[in-house]
Design an enzyme around this catalytic site. Structure first.
Site, PDB file in Angstrom:
ATOM      1  N   GLU A 131     -16.417  59.530  48.374  1.00  0.00           N
ATOM      2  CA  GLU A 131     -16.809  58.656  47.276  1.00  0.00           C
ATOM      3  C   GLU A 131     -18.148  57.980  47.556  1.00  0.00           C
ATOM      4  O   GLU A 131     -18.326  57.471  48.651  1.00  0.00           O
ATOM      5  CB  GLU A 131     -15.737  57.583  47.035  1.00  0.00           C
ATOM      6  CG  GLU A 131     -15.957  56.841  45.719  1.00  0.00           C
ATOM      7  CD  GLU A 131     -14.872  55.806  45.435  1.00  0.00           C
ATOM      8  OE1 GLU A 131     -14.265  55.302  46.391  1.00  0.00           O
ATOM      9  OE2 GLU A 131     -14.646  55.510  44.271  1.00  0.00           O
ATOM     10  N   GLU A 277      -8.531  56.392  48.568  1.00  0.00           N
ATOM     11  CA  GLU A 277      -7.286  56.747  47.870  1.00  0.00           C
ATOM     12  C   GLU A 277      -7.163  58.234  47.542  1.00  0.00           C
ATOM     13  O   GLU A 277      -6.662  58.578  46.469  1.00  0.00           O
ATOM     14  CB  GLU A 277      -7.223  55.940  46.569  1.00  0.00           C
ATOM     15  CG  GLU A 277      -8.262  56.325  45.491  1.00  0.00           C
ATOM     16  CD  GLU A 277      -9.535  55.491  45.480  1.00  0.00           C
ATOM     17  OE1 GLU A 277      -9.865  54.900  46.521  1.00  0.00           O
ATOM     18  OE2 GLU A 277     -10.196  55.455  44.424  1.00  0.00           O
ATOM     19  N   ASN A 278      -7.565  59.137  48.412  1.00  0.00           N
ATOM     20  CA  ASN A 278      -7.427  60.557  48.106  1.00  0.00           C
ATOM     21  C   ASN A 278      -5.968  60.856  47.741  1.00  0.00           C
ATOM     22  O   ASN A 278      -5.062  60.542  48.519  1.00  0.00           O
ATOM     23  CB  ASN A 278      -7.822  61.395  49.312  1.00  0.00           C
ATOM     24  CG  ASN A 278      -9.105  60.915  49.943  1.00  0.00           C
ATOM     25  OD1 ASN A 278     -10.121  60.825  49.280  1.00  0.00           O
ATOM     26  ND2 ASN A 278      -9.053  60.565  51.217  1.00  0.00           N
ATOM     27  N   HIS A 308      -3.084  48.699  47.996  1.00  0.00           N
ATOM     28  CA  HIS A 308      -4.277  48.919  47.173  1.00  0.00           C
ATOM     29  C   HIS A 308      -4.472  50.422  46.941  1.00  0.00           C
ATOM     30  O   HIS A 308      -4.626  50.882  45.808  1.00  0.00           O
ATOM     31  CB  HIS A 308      -5.483  48.287  47.881  1.00  0.00           C
ATOM     32  CG  HIS A 308      -6.822  48.558  47.268  1.00  0.00           C
ATOM     33  ND1 HIS A 308      -7.647  47.559  46.785  1.00  0.00           N
ATOM     34  CD2 HIS A 308      -7.510  49.709  47.049  1.00  0.00           C
ATOM     35  CE1 HIS A 308      -8.756  48.083  46.311  1.00  0.00           C
ATOM     36  NE2 HIS A 308      -8.707  49.402  46.467  1.00  0.00           N
ATOM     37  N   GLU A 309      -4.440  51.179  48.032  1.00  0.00           N
ATOM     38  CA  GLU A 309      -4.662  52.631  47.895  1.00  0.00           C
ATOM     39  C   GLU A 309      -3.531  53.276  47.100  1.00  0.00           C
ATOM     40  O   GLU A 309      -3.767  54.190  46.303  1.00  0.00           O
ATOM     41  CB  GLU A 309      -4.788  53.289  49.270  1.00  0.00           C
ATOM     42  CG  GLU A 309      -5.872  52.701  50.177  1.00  0.00           C
ATOM     43  CD  GLU A 309      -7.227  52.565  49.515  1.00  0.00           C
ATOM     44  OE1 GLU A 309      -7.566  53.380  48.638  1.00  0.00           O
ATOM     45  OE2 GLU A 309      -7.954  51.608  49.868  1.00  0.00           O
ATOM     46  N   GLU A 331     -10.954  49.841  40.689  1.00  0.00           N
ATOM     47  CA  GLU A 331     -11.019  48.961  41.865  1.00  0.00           C
ATOM     48  C   GLU A 331     -10.448  47.572  41.601  1.00  0.00           C
ATOM     49  O   GLU A 331      -9.766  46.999  42.441  1.00  0.00           O
ATOM     50  CB  GLU A 331     -12.444  48.870  42.399  1.00  0.00           C
ATOM     51  CG  GLU A 331     -12.950  50.161  43.037  1.00  0.00           C
ATOM     52  CD  GLU A 331     -12.001  50.735  44.083  1.00  0.00           C
ATOM     53  OE1 GLU A 331     -11.141  50.014  44.620  1.00  0.00           O
ATOM     54  OE2 GLU A 331     -12.106  51.955  44.357  1.00  0.00           O
TER      55      GLU A 331
HETATM   56 ZN   LIG Z   1     -10.016  50.944  45.975  1.00  0.00          ZN
END
Ligand SMILES: [Zn+2]
Length: 855
Positions: A131, A277-278, A308-309, A331
């Site tokens: 990213e 976050e893949n 979060h992920e 995000e």
């Molecule tokens: Zn994030």
């Protein structure tokens, strides 16, 4: 390089004519363990349609060498169609097959396919990070988030390795020293979300299952991996517990089954960010595996990142922003959800305190830079995108979502999210799509709210205004709102009085909507004057809080007495006095005085660690230079006092020990550290473990009290990746001209160092107490900016530009030099100018704060 910095217009045009059916990518990393091999073979086959046959387009690829390009059976000459960043695709047919074979480079900067060799056992580890747009360093593709497709990865690796990717592997073919892993096709995902992790990783496996509303059972295999040499420290149980709690929570709230099959969490070395976050293959920085004692705040922070992920699996991966303008869509949500889920589903009860105290501090800082921007940003190209992973996109966005939940209610908020997932699954969205869903479920018009909160920049200041009668009763309590844009705020106002036991307790709470410049809190009239008025109590909105004179006096004498059901009110008070100090409205000596008197009583370990950090900044940057030495000594003495008072073995003891090491300067203080290192001194309950040893060595090295042989001996004792970084930092921190010159040269004159050691060199170089030694580097700093920006990868360039800025040279001369550079370089890359402008703003703020502190 032409074409490297993809623009929004180019992406829009390309998405206008191209539909991708599938990618098949083969990576051959079988020779990765050979350091003499700088590249690996990458073969990509893309099937795609062109809605405008005859048109031309391009694929993205950053590779040292393209071996062959074949489009619809026709060989194209790489020398003609490849310019170093793009593969030109002339005369497209309605349906197309493109095959690109390239030699791609292993990365040392954490961008693309990173290669790392473990000093402990010599093993090689690989992982990818993309990213916003580094998948093109690993395989040819259409690098933009809205061209989603299923990806099928095949990886040839050494036979002893394991390989992880977004999907499960379907078969493994053995061939002598190598094995070839074929992975199932993914669901349609964006290029930046694909991932490959390969190496002799240690793995812990587990399983999650859940009955779905239709009666079927969802089965999710779980894995957590780290380098073999970290396995003894790997507390996978705790990680997997939080993982399962999160999966339960998100299934309850999102009502959409986890869409990506299995869930691997890979902790990887030299990672530039917290985590990524893949889908099905989340990557984390391995510093989340703790080799030594850390405080509960560190475990809380890791759980927050895990959640979060995981939230991103829905927000970001299942539904993805169309272009980087709407990066916040994922995000802000993930950031908000990380804290929300933590409170609801895990044992970590301080998440909103940490959010108020740390995340919001990041947002307030960023939002007062001249470079701030609306939450929905204007992202012209990939360089813009790279700089937008900032305090606005994450922390302000999340703060505003917290405010939105207060505004529309929790039920409407989650019902909106559920509809949004179902409607846009595997698709791409813009802001309006989310607002549509939330308007449907809340019945409120969110266009005006969005215009005020998402499409403007800057932070409002809220100040209580009190009048009273002769008997000391409130005649009017009003809240004044200041700022360039006035916004609707849903807030709580708390009134606090001193109780007989000396505690400051809330006696009244008013919740109301603020609109416009001044809003009266009608219900407060007639009440006796409180000791403290806390605006934005419970932290519902995003604002800077000010106090009336009486409340500020109460805090000066009794901030530590502020109590409540949680420590949130006190955290908000600490945050407010920090903002006053940063804004040059409270002298630094007053802020430090509060820290010295009340930090020792702070029960929340996360808040305490923030106070240490902020006190450090106040001392180094905001203090009147004439008094800096005396303040520093006072802080070190307080740190030592609290270190001795803290209960043995506690988190507080550890936090004070670290802070003592950071502030120690006097010979007797340094001697104490040395005694703790060599075992001649001890503090009851304080385990001087490896990480603490390094922080003590750093203090000694910084003050010229550690020899290079001693530091080498410590490295021999801890010859690990972490040990090497800390040893490097200690060497660069020594107070000699040679040490500074060596650190500077290692980073600026060479691009040999990997990202982690670049960071360590810069951290060691820039010491507040070594202003004279680093002063000679101000001029070369401004001289090198443009060439560094042009020659280095953006990740490394950002670190150098931000890290070597002469921020401790807090003089008008440095400000003038910065302004001169900005004036003379109007045409420099906008992202570079943005970084310099932000450094300039920090410097100007420091000068204002210092002026406020002059007695
Ligand atoms: Zn994030």
């Amino acid at each position: 390089m032409p074409g490297k910095n993809l623009s929004r217009e180019e992406a829009r045009d390309r998405a206008g004519i191209i539909r991708v059916d599938s990618y098949r990518v083969h990576l051959d990393v079988s020779a990765a363990a050979d350091p003499g091999r700088p590249t690996f073979r990458s073969t990509t086959r893309i099937s795609f349609d062109c809605t405008s046959p005859g048109a031309s387009s391009f694929a993205d690829l950053l590779a040292p060498e393209v071996v062959s390009v074949e489009l619809n059976g026709r060989r194209l000459d790489p020398a003609e169609v490849f310019d170093g960043a793009r593969v030109a695709l002339p005369e497209l047919a309605a349906h197309n097959e493109l095959t690109v074979v390239a030699e791609c480079a292993y990365s040392r900067t954490g961008e693309g396919l990173h290669r790392f060799v473990d000093p402990v056992d010599g093993e090689t580890y690989l992982y990818t990070h993309y990213e916003p747009a580094d998948a093109r360093r690993v395989f040819a593709n259409f690098e933009q988030p809205d061209l989603k497709a299923p990806f099928s990865f095949t990886v040839t690796a050494p036979a002893a390795w394991d390989v992880y990717a977004n999907a499960v592997h379907e078969r493994i073919a053995e061939d002598g020293d190598t094995r070839t892993w074929e992975f199932a096709p993914t669901k349609p995902i964006s290029t930046y979300l694909t991932a490959v992790v390969a190496g002799p990783y240690h793995v812990v496996r587990d399983h999650y299952s859940r009955e779905l509303p239709d009666g079927s059972v969802l089965e999710v295999p779980l894995a957590a991996t780290c380098r073999r040499s970290l396995a003894p420290y790997f507390d996978a149980d705790e990680i997997l517990t939080v993982t399962k709690q999160g999966l339960d929570f998100f299934h309850d709230e999102f009502d959409y089954p986890y869409p990506f099959g299995k869930y691997d969490q890979c902790f990887v070395p030299e990672y530039n960010i917290g985590a990524m976050e893949n889908p099905g293959c989340v990557t984390f920085r391995e510093e989340f595996i703790y080799r030594s004692k850390v405080t509960e705040a560190a475990y809380e922070a890791r759980a927050n990142v895990i959640l979060h992920e995981m939230a991103h699996m829905w927000f970001g991966d299942l539904v993805t922003m169309k272009w980087w303008d709407d990066l916040w869509l994922k995000e802000s949500f993930a950031d908000f959800m990380g804290s929300f889920a933590q409170i609801e589903a895990t044992k970590y009860r301080s998440a909103w305190i940490t959010f108020a105290n740390r995340r919001k501090a990041w947002a307030y800082r960023q939002d007062q830079f001249p470079t701030t921007h609306p939450i929905t940003a204007d992202i012209r190209d990939l360089e813009d995108a790279k700089l937008n992973f900032d305090g606005i996109t994450y922390a302000k966005g999340a703060s505003v979502l917290k405010q939105l939940v207060a505004y529309v209610g929790r039920d409407a908020f989650f019902e909106g999210a559920r509809r949004y997932f179902k409607k846009h699954a595997f698709g791409n969205t813009v802001l309006g799509d989310l607002l549509d869903a939330l308007e449907e479920t809340s019945g409120r018009d969110l266009r005006a709210w969005s215009a005020a909160w998402l499409q403007t920049s800057g932070v409002n200041t809220l100040t209580p205004e009190l009048t009273h009668d002769a008997e000391g009763r409130i005649t009017e309590l009003a809240i004044r709102q200041d700022g360039d844009v006035l916004r609707p705020h849903r807030i709580a106002v708390g009134l606090y009085d001193l109780a007989e036991d000396g505690a400051l307790r809330r006696t009244d709470r008013y919740e109301l909507d603020l609109t416009g410049a001044r809003t009266v809190v009608a219900d407060a009239a007639g009440r006796s004057l409180p000791a403290l008025v806390l605006v934005n109590d419970d932290d519902l909105t995003y604002c800077k809080v000010r106090f009336d004179g009486r409340s500020l006096e109460t805090l000066r004498t009794g901030l530590g007495d502020l109590t409540g059901e949680t420590g949130l009110a006190r955290a908000l008070a600490w945050s407010a006095v920090w903002n006053l100090t940063r804004d040059g409205l409270m002298p630094t000596r007053d802020y430090l005085d509060l820290v010295q008197r009340f930090a020792g009583r702070e029960s929340d370990i996360g808040v305490l660690q923030s106070l240490h950090q902020q006190a450090g900044t106040a001392l180094e940057l905001y203090a009147d230079p004439a008094h800096r030495g005396e303040y520093g000594t006072a802080l070190a003495e307080v740190a030592l006092r609290e270190l001795n008072l803290a209960s043995p073995g506690s988190d507080h003891q550890l936090a004070w020990a670290r802070f003592f090491a950071e502030t120690a300067e006097r010979a007797d203080h340094l001697q104490l550290l040395r005694g703790l290192l060599d075992g001649t001194g001890r503090i009851d309950g304080l385990a001087v473990d490896q990480e603490l040893r390094w922080s003590f060595w750093l203090a000694l090295a910084t003050h010229g009290a550690a020899g290079t042989e001693e530091l080498s001996a410590e490295l021999a004792r801890d010859n690990t990746a972490s040990g090497r970084r800390q040893h490097t930092q200690c060497l660069a921190a020594r107070p000699t001209a040679d040490a500074k010159a060596a650190a500077w040269a290692a980073v600026v004159d060479s691009d040999e160092l990997p990202n982690a050691l670049v960071e360590a060199q810069i951290a060691g170089f820039n010491q507040a107490g070594q202003r004279e030694l680093t002063a000679p580097y101000s001029e070369p700093y401004f001289g090198m900016l443009e060439s560094i920006w042009a020659e280095r990868s953006i990740e490394i360039a950002m670190r150098i530009v931000g890290g070597f800025f002469p921020r401790y040279q807090t003089t008008p001369a440095t400000l003038a030099a910065t302004d001169a550079w900005l004036t003379a370089h109007q045409d420099a890359a906008p992202a570079l100018r943005r970084l310099v402008l932000e450094c300039r703003d920090d410097l100007a703020r420091a000068l204002r704060a210092q002026e406020c502190d002059v007695q």
